[in-house]
Design a protein around this motif. Structure first.
Motif: not given
Ligand SMILES: CC(=O)SCCNC(=O)CCNC(=O)[C@H](O)C(C)(C)COP(=O)(O)OP(=O)(O)OC[C@H]1O[C@@H](n2cnc3c(N)ncnc32)[C@H](O)[C@@H]1OP(=O)(O)O
Length: 435
Positions: A41, A119, A122-123, A143, A147, A151
């Motif tokens: 962050f 890549r 995250l998924r 959450l 951005e 999500y």
């Protein structure tokens, strides 16, 4: 070329302190994780004190940390013990209307190192985590999004919105209703002690409100400035007392400068409407102050109605706050509060992860709901994606507007308006909690 995913090593572990440390230092895994989150962050490298304070708060909230480590690190690169991706989860309750509460699976601290982005990390982390949470019987995940475009692909939808507001507090500011409550200045340290109980009562009566994380009380009282990691002596506080003398609201705030004389509200929590009115009147009548700013106001609040001239309040920005993901549709709707409505609504829900996919019959009567799974081809009133259903879940989004935007399909005429009145709660959802 993107590296294949199996080049990463994944570990999930509870945030923990180093048992050998007498000063509350985190253990090595937790310290490396905290560093990676801060880097993700763009926060500064934490010193030992900041690491201790962040780790203490992670531990107090029983946060579970999932890290992806690289298989190796070339010379000079960050060590292979520093995660390239981080993902944090913990549990808190959310008010689902009319005093009901459900456990929410909170997701935060999601970062992927710039050199490993896009890549699929995250998924992979998100889908694995949501599947585990659903398998564990958790009805909802939540959450707040860095951005707005990330999500919804995972079935999340925004449920409440907050505004940054500015009040023109120059001479002439007047209130429609004169409050009669008692407000007193208080030591911020005293407010740190009182705030958890006051907030707990507020959370019990506010749809959408979440229990707050442990570090909150230090931050809102100025004991810990999140930017500097040090105390902020500029923070001031006031408390509202009910007619019996019990504290039922507080505000913490700071004077931020003379040009023009401005007060920034840090936190304003009121259990009663009287406390809400009195605390705003207290702020509005601070001598010399011409501008009041508040970054976490509810988008739909009573404040403009409280001012004699509603134009004195301007909304600078407005943004989504908490996003929800329905993991167990029957548990979510049966665990929600309902007003004095009786109705049936049939929903055809699409869900790429499958948790809520299908056709469902929601029957509400006598303040409770029953949800039944119907056959796939049973007639339905509305067809929509699970993320949009999440946005409707606490009545924060308007089904008729979603229909107009083409995000839900009315299969029965007038179903969107029926859904709107069925799903409306006693107040628009509001969650003044960053996590
Ligand atoms: C709950 C929270 O903690 S919110 C904080 C999120 N973190 C941040 O904003 C910190 C900075 N950003 C990052 O660390 C990373 O870019 C992340 C976490 C946002 C994304 O991680 P990545 O590993 O690159 O995402 P991944 O490759 O798995 O992408 C999954 C999908 O999301 C999309 N996506 C990823 N990041 C973004 C983004 N910033 N904006 C829009 N779409 C995105 C990808 O295009 C991909 O789409 P697909 O549906 O076509 O597959």
């Amino acid at each position: 070329m993107p590296e294949p995913q199996h080049d990463y090593r994944f570990e999930t572990f509870p945030a923990a302190l180093d048992p050998a440390s007498t000063e509350g230092d985190p253990d090595a895994r937790t310290a490396a994780f905290v560093r990676a989150v801060r880097a993700g962050f763009y926060d500064s490298e934490p010193d030992a004190e900041r690491l201790r304070s962040m780790a203490a708060s992670f531990v107090a909230d029983h946060q579970m940390l999932t890290a992806a480590y690289p298989a190796s690190a070339p010379e000079g690169a960050l060590s292979a013990e520093v995660p390239v991706a981080t993902f944090v989860t913990f549990g808190k309750r959310i008010n689902t209307g009319h005093g009901r509460q459900l456990g929410a699976h909170l997701i935060t601290g999601v970062t992927v190192r710039p050199t490993h982005r896009r890549r699929g990390l995250l998924r992979r982390l998100m889908e694995t985590d949501l599947r585990a949470a659903a398998a564990a019987g958790k009805p909802l995940a939540a959450l707040t999004a860095s951005e707005g475009s990330i999500y919804s692909r995972f079935g999340f939808g925004p449920v409440e919105w907050q505004s940054e507001i500015e009040i023109d507090a120059s001479p002439g500011l007047a209130f429609r209703v004169e409050p009669s409550g008692r407000v007193e200045l208080a030591e911020p340290a005293a407010v740190k002690r009182l705030a958890p109980q006051i907030y707990a009562r507020f959370q019990e009566r506010t749809p959408g409100a979440l229990e707050r994380k442990h570090a909150y009380w230090r931050i809102i009282s100025g004991e810990l400035d999140p930017e500097s990691g040090k105390p902020d002596p500029a923070v001031r506080a006031a408390v509202h007392y009910d007619p019996e003398g019990a504290p039922d609201g507080y505000v913490t705030y700071k004077f931020t400068g003379w040009e023009p004389p401005t007060v920034k509200v840090i936190d304003l929590i009121a259990v009663s409407d009287e406390a809400y009115r009195s605390l705003w009147q207290f702020l509005g009548t601070l001598d010399l102050v011409q501008v009041i700013r508040y970054g976490d106001a509810a988008r739909d609040s009573a404040l403009p109605w409280l001012l004699a001239d509603g134009r004195r309040m301007r909304t600078k920005t407005s943004e989504d706050g908490v996003w929800l993901r329905l993991l167990d549709l029957p548990a979510a709707f049966e665990g929600r509060g309902w007003g004095p409505v009786s109705a049936t609504l049939r929903l055809r829900v699409s869900d790429r992860l499958g948790f809520t996919a299908g056709t469902w019959e929601l029957t509400v009567a006598d303040g409770t709901a029953r949800v039944e799974a119907l056959s796939e081809d049973a007639p339905a009133d509305l067809a929509l994606d699970t993320g949009d259903l999440a946005s409707l879940y606490l009545g924060g989004a308007d089904a008729a507007l979603l229909a107009r935007a083409g995000r839900l399909t009315e299969l029965a005429p007038g179903a969107a308006v029926r859904a709107r009145s069925l799903l409306a709660l006693e107040r628009p959802p509001y969650a003044p909690s960053h996590f």
